[in-house]
Design an enzyme around this catalytic site. Structure first.
Site, PDB file in Angstrom:
ATOM      1  N   HIS A   1       9.672  -3.639   3.024  1.00 16.95           N
ATOM      2  CA  HIS A   1       9.240  -3.955   1.654  1.00 16.95           C
ATOM      3  C   HIS A   1      10.445  -4.365   0.789  1.00 16.95           C
ATOM      4  O   HIS A   1      10.345  -5.255  -0.051  1.00 16.95           O
ATOM      5  CB  HIS A   1       8.542  -2.745   1.021  1.00 16.95           C
ATOM      6  CG  HIS A   1       7.286  -2.334   1.732  1.00 16.95           C
ATOM      7  ND1 HIS A   1       7.213  -1.215   2.533  1.00 16.95           N
ATOM      8  CD2 HIS A   1       6.046  -2.892   1.772  1.00 16.95           C
ATOM      9  CE1 HIS A   1       5.993  -1.102   3.026  1.00 16.95           C
ATOM     10  NE2 HIS A   1       5.263  -2.104   2.588  1.00 16.95           N
TER      11      HIS A   1
ATOM     12  N   MET B   1       0.855  -1.192   0.000  1.00 17.12           N
ATOM     13  CA  MET B   1       0.000   0.000   0.000  1.00 17.12           C
ATOM     14  C   MET B   1       0.896   1.250   0.000  1.00 17.12           C
ATOM     15  O   MET B   1       0.469   2.323   0.398  1.00 17.12           O
ATOM     16  CB  MET B   1      -0.934  -0.009   1.207  1.00 17.12           C
ATOM     17  CG  MET B   1      -1.903  -1.183   1.147  1.00 17.12           C
ATOM     18  SD  MET B   1      -3.404  -0.930   2.097  1.00 17.12           S
ATOM     19  CE  MET B   1      -2.764  -0.719   3.722  1.00 17.12           C
ATOM     20  N   GLY B   2       2.147   1.082  -0.413  1.00 16.09           N
ATOM     21  CA  GLY B   2       3.051   2.229  -0.498  1.00 16.09           C
ATOM     22  C   GLY B   2       3.705   2.557   0.823  1.00 16.09           C
ATOM     23  O   GLY B   2       3.734   1.725   1.739  1.00 16.09           O
TER      24      GLY B   2
HETATM   25  O1  PAF Z   1      -0.186  -5.708   3.836  1.00 15.95           O
HETATM   26  C1  PAF Z   1      -0.567  -4.817   3.053  1.00 15.95           C
HETATM   27  O2  PAF Z   1       0.148  -3.866   2.752  1.00 15.95           O
HETATM   28  C2  PAF Z   1      -1.967  -4.887   2.468  1.00 15.95           C
HETATM   29  O3  PAF Z   1      -2.858  -5.450   3.358  1.00 15.95           O
HETATM   30  C3  PAF Z   1      -2.005  -5.619   1.116  1.00 15.95           C
HETATM   31  C4  PAF Z   1      -1.593  -7.084   1.256  1.00 15.95           C
HETATM   32  C5  PAF Z   1      -1.092  -4.933   0.121  1.00 15.95           C
HETATM   33  C6  PAF Z   1      -3.424  -5.608   0.559  1.00 15.95           C
HETATM   34  O4  PAF Z   1      -3.893  -4.325   0.382  1.00 15.95           O
END
Ligand code: PAF
Length: 265
Positions: free
Chosen positions: A22, A15-16
């Site tokens: 990440h 979600m950025g």
């Molecule tokens: O973990 C996240 O960032 C969100 O829940 C995901 C898996 C991208 C779904 O929107």
């Protein structure tokens, strides 16, 4: 775009507000393929609290650069209409979706499963990488894939912590210095639970430490059997401590495998 048609795709859904956590998902994706798609989509369906949605960090330009520099072949930031051209067919997370996070974030996991399935449909990955930090989410995504026979291999990635143990999260940028001090208490509580010599003593240590964190409004702190998401009862189970709560309006969540208690992995 730098995708090789003959190679499979690994999807890293986000979600950025990307950070080293990440980046570690992208690193893991590299073990499987050269084609790494990072999606950035803040999914309104999984926010039960409109303030939380409104204040969620939105940094797509910086995120795209960060993802590319980390090794993404393609960064995809779809619009709401691309993900949901029609009324979305909601995927139910079932009973386990109503426990723990689900008690405090009603409908959250239905929203997560619905968007993850859409992301899979639109990118056809062979692999998808999810962090263990959102352990209930990871558990439910694995269950969905099994139940719906989705041909995607779910790869779980360990939680990345800062040098003091705070689990990295996009929400951490909103923590003040004193909030951060409190947030470190969550990690300390998890470590303390892991020094317990029985399920009961681990649970007692967890609750004692958690309840002494200044300004921490606890949603839950529990020991679960990580294979079933039931409350842990004995040491023959794979036990994980899970915690969530609020510090000054910022929601924090963390968990830790109780390596001293559970059967050894
Ligand atoms: O973990 C996240 O960032 C969100 O829940 C995901 C898996 C991208 C779904 O929107």
């Amino acid at each position: 775009m730098n995708l090789k048609l003959e190679d499979p795709v690994a999807l890293v859904p986000t979600m950025g507000a990307l950070h080293a956590g990440h980046q570690s998902l992208i690193e893991i994706a590299k073990e499987f393929t050269q084609n790494i798609v990072v999606s950035i989509f803040i999914n309104p369906l999984q926010f039960e609290n409109t303030n939380d949605f409104a204040s969620y960090p939105k940094t797509v330009a910086a995120d795209s650069k960060f993802a590319e520099e980390s090794g993404a072949s393609f960064v995809w930031a779809p619009t709401f209409e691309e993900i949901y051209p029609n009324e979305p067919a909601i995927i139910s997370a079932g009973e386990i979706g109503n426990l723990f996070e689900g008690v405090h974030r009603f409908g959250h996991f239905d929203g997560v499963l619905t968007v993850v399935k859409r992301l899979f449909d639109l990118t056809s990955p062979e692999f998808a990488i999810f962090g263990e930090k959102d352990f209930q989410q990871l558990f439910l995504i694995k269950k969905m894939v099994e139940k719906l026979n989705v041909p995607v291999k779910i790869i779980s990635a360990p939680t990345i912590r800062d040098s003091q143990g705070l689990a990295l999260s996009s929400r951490n940028i909103r923590l003040s210095n004193s909030d951060r001090e409190s947030a470190l208490g969550i990690y300390q509580a998890l470590e303390s639970a892991n020094s317990g010599t029985s399920v009961e003593s681990a649970r007692a240590k967890l609750l004692k430490e958690i309840s002494s964190i200044p300004n921490f409004l606890m949603d839950y702190a529990e020991l679960i059997n990580e294979d079933t998401f039931e409350i842990a009862t004995d040491q023959t189970q794979n036990i994980r401590a899970i915690v969530a709560g609020w510090i000054n309006g910022i929601r924090l969540i963390d968990n830790m495998y109780m390596s001293n208690l559970g059967v050894s992995k």
